[in-house]
Design a protein around this motif. Structure first.
Motif, PDB file in Angstrom:
ATOM      1  N   ARG A  47      29.882  -9.653  50.177  1.00  0.00           N
ATOM      2  CA  ARG A  47      28.478  -9.338  49.899  1.00  0.00           C
ATOM      3  C   ARG A  47      27.742  -8.952  51.178  1.00  0.00           C
ATOM      4  NH1 ARG A  47      26.187 -11.101  45.317  1.00  0.00           N
ATOM      5  NH2 ARG A  47      24.372 -11.900  46.403  1.00  0.00           N
ATOM      6  N   ALA A  50      28.565  -5.402  51.631  1.00  0.00           N
ATOM      7  CA  ALA A  50      27.824  -4.592  50.665  1.00  0.00           C
ATOM      8  C   ALA A  50      26.344  -4.493  51.009  1.00  0.00           C
ATOM      9  CB  ALA A  50      27.985  -5.180  49.263  1.00  0.00           C
ATOM     10  N   LEU A  52      24.322  -7.199  50.356  1.00  0.00           N
ATOM     11  CA  LEU A  52      23.630  -8.099  49.427  1.00  0.00           C
ATOM     12  C   LEU A  52      23.325  -9.442  50.080  1.00  0.00           C
ATOM     13  CD1 LEU A  52      25.759  -7.295  46.261  1.00  0.00           C
ATOM     14  CD2 LEU A  52      23.499  -6.416  46.855  1.00  0.00           C
ATOM     15  N   MET A  79      30.538  -1.049  44.576  1.00  0.00           N
ATOM     16  CA  MET A  79      31.074  -2.380  44.307  1.00  0.00           C
ATOM     17  C   MET A  79      31.330  -2.548  42.816  1.00  0.00           C
ATOM     18  SD  MET A  79      29.604  -5.878  45.826  1.00  0.00           S
ATOM     19  CE  MET A  79      29.914  -7.506  45.190  1.00  0.00           C
ATOM     20  N   PHE A  81      31.616  -5.436  40.150  1.00  0.00           N
ATOM     21  CA  PHE A  81      31.229  -6.835  40.090  1.00  0.00           C
ATOM     22  C   PHE A  81      32.132  -7.621  39.144  1.00  0.00           C
ATOM     23  CE2 PHE A  81      27.506  -4.806  41.687  1.00  0.00           C
ATOM     24  CZ  PHE A  81      26.913  -5.734  42.521  1.00  0.00           C
ATOM     25  N   GLN A  82      32.172  -8.928  39.386  1.00  0.00           N
ATOM     26  CA  GLN A  82      33.000  -9.804  38.569  1.00  0.00           C
ATOM     27  C   GLN A  82      32.625  -9.708  37.092  1.00  0.00           C
ATOM     28  OE1 GLN A  82      32.826 -13.854  39.843  1.00  0.00           O
ATOM     29  NE2 GLN A  82      34.437 -14.513  38.464  1.00  0.00           N
ATOM     30  N   HIS A  83      31.320  -9.702  36.808  1.00  0.00           N
ATOM     31  CA  HIS A  83      30.882  -9.624  35.408  1.00  0.00           C
ATOM     32  C   HIS A  83      30.450  -8.204  35.063  1.00  0.00           C
ATOM     33  CE1 HIS A  83      31.157 -13.961  35.271  1.00  0.00           C
ATOM     34  NE2 HIS A  83      30.470 -14.008  36.396  1.00  0.00           N
ATOM     35  N   ALA A  85      28.345  -6.105  35.490  1.00  0.00           N
ATOM     36  CA  ALA A  85      26.956  -5.733  35.797  1.00  0.00           C
ATOM     37  C   ALA A  85      26.617  -4.319  35.352  1.00  0.00           C
ATOM     38  CB  ALA A  85      26.675  -5.915  37.300  1.00  0.00           C
ATOM     39  N   LEU A  86      27.037  -3.967  34.134  1.00  0.00           N
ATOM     40  CA  LEU A  86      26.613  -2.682  33.579  1.00  0.00           C
ATOM     41  C   LEU A  86      25.174  -2.833  33.084  1.00  0.00           C
ATOM     42  CD1 LEU A  86      29.816  -1.808  31.542  1.00  0.00           C
ATOM     43  CD2 LEU A  86      29.224  -1.155  33.875  1.00  0.00           C
ATOM     44  N   TYR A  87      24.408  -1.722  33.135  1.00  0.00           N
ATOM     45  CA  TYR A  87      23.019  -1.789  32.665  1.00  0.00           C
ATOM     46  C   TYR A  87      23.037  -1.747  31.136  1.00  0.00           C
ATOM     47  CZ  TYR A  87      22.811  -0.171  37.484  1.00  0.00           C
ATOM     48  OH  TYR A  87      23.015  -0.027  38.823  1.00  0.00           O
ATOM     49  N   PRO A  88      22.642  -2.848  30.470  1.00  0.00           N
ATOM     50  CA  PRO A  88      22.854  -2.957  29.022  1.00  0.00           C
ATOM     51  C   PRO A  88      22.086  -1.913  28.213  1.00  0.00           C
ATOM     52  CG  PRO A  88      22.202  -5.069  29.973  1.00  0.00           C
ATOM     53  CD  PRO A  88      21.990  -4.027  31.028  1.00  0.00           C
ATOM     54  N   HIS A  89      20.947  -1.451  28.744  1.00  0.00           N
ATOM     55  CA  HIS A  89      20.097  -0.563  27.940  1.00  0.00           C
ATOM     56  C   HIS A  89      20.455   0.904  28.138  1.00  0.00           C
ATOM     57  CE1 HIS A  89      18.486  -0.996  31.898  1.00  0.00           C
ATOM     58  NE2 HIS A  89      17.672   0.006  31.736  1.00  0.00           N
ATOM     59  N   ASN A  95      24.903   4.868  32.825  1.00  0.00           N
ATOM     60  CA  ASN A  95      25.359   3.847  33.759  1.00  0.00           C
ATOM     61  C   ASN A  95      26.047   4.478  34.964  1.00  0.00           C
ATOM     62  OD1 ASN A  95      25.455   0.710  33.394  1.00  0.00           O
ATOM     63  ND2 ASN A  95      25.354   1.549  31.328  1.00  0.00           N
ATOM     64  N   ARG A 146      31.817   3.749  37.477  1.00  0.00           N
ATOM     65  CA  ARG A 146      30.517   3.818  38.133  1.00  0.00           C
ATOM     66  C   ARG A 146      30.686   3.826  39.650  1.00  0.00           C
ATOM     67  NH1 ARG A 146      26.181  -0.741  36.678  1.00  0.00           N
ATOM     68  NH2 ARG A 146      27.639  -2.004  37.885  1.00  0.00           N
TER      69      ARG A 146
ATOM     70  N   GLU B 172      23.152 -10.023  39.219  1.00  0.00           N
ATOM     71  CA  GLU B 172      24.152  -8.977  39.492  1.00  0.00           C
ATOM     72  C   GLU B 172      23.613  -7.597  39.123  1.00  0.00           C
ATOM     73  OE1 GLU B 172      27.949  -9.430  37.639  1.00  0.00           O
ATOM     74  OE2 GLU B 172      28.808 -10.478  39.351  1.00  0.00           O
ATOM     75  N   LEU B 173      22.741  -7.542  38.102  1.00  0.00           N
ATOM     76  CA  LEU B 173      22.193  -6.243  37.696  1.00  0.00           C
ATOM     77  C   LEU B 173      21.304  -5.675  38.792  1.00  0.00           C
ATOM     78  CD1 LEU B 173      21.288  -6.539  33.914  1.00  0.00           C
ATOM     79  CD2 LEU B 173      23.149  -5.306  34.991  1.00  0.00           C
TER      80      LEU B 173
END
Lengths: 368, 282
Positions: A47, A50, A52, A79, A81-83, A85-89, A95, A146, B172-173
């Motif tokens: 991080r 990156a 962060l 980067m 990410f582990q989860h 971190a896609l933009y849900p909307h 994305n 991405r 993370e977002l």
């Protein structure tokens, strides 16, 4: 592709130090894995690269540029990410296009780059979907896509496979290795999974207790771990350790005497070893073989047997109480409670009282 | 009959009892509304003799005609719309910004400030109304739109709701967007804010409804008829409820005043149900 230089990096959260004087040079195009248990600082280090996390002391260079004062978007890194971190909307296309739009890339080129990444990752049919409609594996691909579209100098992966189930993880690992051939970039992967690190990385950086413990190719790390931590952390099952005493054996090589009195010659010249009040012998399971009682170097009692199909792990206890693990054939007849003999024929790892490892002359190239 | 059948039968009876109770509750809720609508459709003279005439023909729209004939009502309606919409917009903007700040920014005194905001939830309007009146008098804000809107903008519940909502969005977002080159403003505007839409809908509806229904503050602040909101205006035209001669007219005004609310309910029913059941806040 860019080289990366981490120069005397230190970091603490409040009074808790998390990284201590990290130095590392990464060659252009190299795939590096930061491997270590949770809390060793590997994610924090990633991080910091990156952008962060702030850098307290030290510098980070990517290519010729010093990047630690720059915001994350200006460092030329992407980067995963582990989860994910896609933009849900946003749709999958949006994305992947988001970073390019922020960078004011022309519309036609955005479309071309997203289409190209989607083709490589076989997610073309998903471009108009939203992340919520995708499976875990598909989201993972989008997250990688991405990163690809930005054509970064440096890819960062933060435990990218840890959210996938075992079968998918193995497949994605292979794909990641193939992707690496197609996408020419320097890559850093953070993982606590030694198999991931061993299979993907050119070099592994083993971390523990805020420090880099060892940097080396996967086989160097496995065959010649620098200290007891690395020896224990890398390799499954973990290395066994026996207390030994050393004296001069034939040809100036150190002779190790085991607790029961049995002794054998190591391949380490006694002259290269420092003085140490105690010594430990490290043994990989594949270097310890089960034989008939009395016919081996030492005798032991079987405590537990793990059958893995192609091979069998036999957990044993010696007369002095120390534990040792042996590997036997898949068809092994060893059973709990059996008394067996053991031969030691693997590479020898000697650890001094400060847990540093000592070896004989380095083997020739390709023969660790 | 097996034990299983008996249990199923018992469950069916419990279901039926539940439905009966809910139906009864719904009737109790709806009856006064129907009564109001019924009265509004009767001639005033007829109601003076006997309100039970509501169950008989003839019905008339004359009371609604009388409302439309009074231009003040439209002025009050417009006032209510301006005040409610401005309050709602203001609360949404301020709560979103404050919620983002409390959820995402590190600044000295953040915890104390947030505790102070939460403390605001416990302060009843009644306890501050005199000071507020004096303050607005001194600032010459009475009988103005800002005078009617400003008190509603202090919305601790909105700040609390939005803070919790922003906190629930994974950091993370933000980080992914920062690596995508987005500035803090872009992260807020393009990534986080769209994700808070359910919370915005909840907060917006509640704010609009409570602002529309507010009676006490407009009664104090708006003393000139042209600054009345609908609630205050309607109330002003009923001098003494028990002796009113225009019961039908009064009811027509009540129906007229609640019509916009009804529209809001019809259009946002889904969000309101979700908000009340707490499902909007994950």
């Amino acid at each position: 592709m860019a080289c990366v230089r981490l120069d005397h990096l230190s970091k603490s959260f409040g009074s808790a130090a998390v990284l201590d004087n990290i130095r590392l040079d990464i060659a252009p195009g190299e795939f590096i894995a930061f491997l270590g248990p949770s809390g060793c600082g590997k994610s924090t280090l990633l991080r910091m690269i990156a952008g962060l996390e702030t850098v307290e002391t030290g510098q980070i260079h990517i290519g010729e540029r010093r990047v630690d004062p720059l915001p994350p978007g200006d460092r030329g890194v992407a980067m995963v990410f582990q989860h994910y971190a896609l933009y849900p909307h946003m749709t999958i296309f949006e994305n992947m296009a988001f970073g390019l739009r922020n960078a004011k890339v022309p519309k036609a080129e955005i479309e071309a780059r997203v289409a190209e990444a989607a083709r490589i990752l076989e997610i073309e049919r998903l471009l108009q979907s939203k992340p919520g409609q995708l499976s875990g594996g598909q989201r993972q691909r989008v997250a990688i896509g991405r990163a690809i579209v930005k054509k970064p100098d440096l890819f960062l992966f933060d435990e990218p496979l840890s959210n996938l189930d075992a079968a998918l993880r193995m497949r994605t690992r292979l794909e990641l290795a193939q992707l690496r051939r197609r996408v020419q970039a320097t890559m850093i992967l953070v993982t606590h999974d030694q198999v991931e690190a061993m299979t993907l990385a050119d070099r592994i950086v083993v971390m523990s207790e805020r420090r880099i413990q060892q940097v080396g190719t996967p086989m160097e790390i496995y065959a010649r771990p620098a200290n007891r931590f690395v020896a224990t952390f890398v390799g499954s099952p973990p290395m066994s350790f026996l207390d030994v005493t050393l004296d001069a054996g034939a040809g100036g090589l150190a002779r190790a005497t085991l607790p029961g009195g049995a002794s054998f010659n190591t391949d380490v010249p006694l002259a290269v070893l420092p003085t140490s009040p105690t010594w430990r012998l490290g043994l990989r399971a594949e270097g310890v073989k089960v034989v008939a009682p009395g016919s081996g170097l030492i005798n032991a009692q079987v405590e537990f047997v793990e059958r893995l199909g192609d091979r069998t792990l036999v957990y044993l206890r010696l007369a002095d109480g120390s534990a040792i693990t042996a590997e036997d054939a898949g068809t092994s007849r060893a059973a709990m409670g059996d008394r067996v003999g053991l031969t030691l024929d693997g590479a020898v790892h000697l650890f001094d009282a400060e847990d540093r490892a000592h070896y004989g002359p380095a083997p020739a190239e390709g023969q660790p | 009959m097996s034990a299983l059948d008996r249990a199923a039968g018992r469950n069916r009876w419990i279901d039926r009892l539940g439905w009966a109770a809910l139906t009864l509750a719904a009737v109790v809720m709806v009856l006064p509304l129907l009564w109001t609508v019924g009265l509004s459709l009767k001639a005033n003279g007829e109601l003076l003799r006997d309100t039970a005439s509501v169950f008989r023909m003839p019905y008339t729209l004359e009371n609604y005609g009388s409302i439309l004939a009074r231009p003040a009502v439209f002025r009050w309606l417009a006032n209510s719309l301006v005040v409610s919409l401005c309050t709602t917009a203001g609360v949404l903007v301020l709560s979103s910004l404050a919620g983002y700040g409390f959820a995402r920014l590190e600044f000295p005194g953040r915890k104390w400030l947030f505790a102070l905001v939460l403390f605001g939830l416990a302060v009843p309007e009644q306890s501050v109304i005199i000071t507020r009146h004096q303050l607005f008098s001194a600032l010459h804000l009475h009988n103005t739109y800002p005078g009617l809107v400003l008190p509603g903008l202090a919305a601790p519940f909105g700040v609390f709701l939005m803070t919790q909502y922003f906190k629930a969005i994974p950091a993370e977002l933000d980080e992914a967007a920062m690596l995508d080159g987005a500035s803090r403003r872009q992260v807020f505007w393009k990534v986080l804010l769209p994700l808070t839409l359910p919370a915005q809908a909840t907060l917006g509806i509640f704010t609009f409804l409570s602002s529309w229904n507010d009676y006490w503050w407009p009664l104090i602040s708006a003393t000139r008829s042209e600054m009345f909101t609908l609630t205050v205006g309607v109330a002003s035209s009923q001098i003494n409820f028990a002796q009113t001669s225009g019961l039908g007219f009064l009811m027509a005004q009540a129906v007229f005043a609640s019509a916009p609310i009804l529209v809001v309910y019809v259009f946002f029913q889904k969000y309101i149900v979700r908000a009340v059941s707490g499902a909007a806040v994950r």
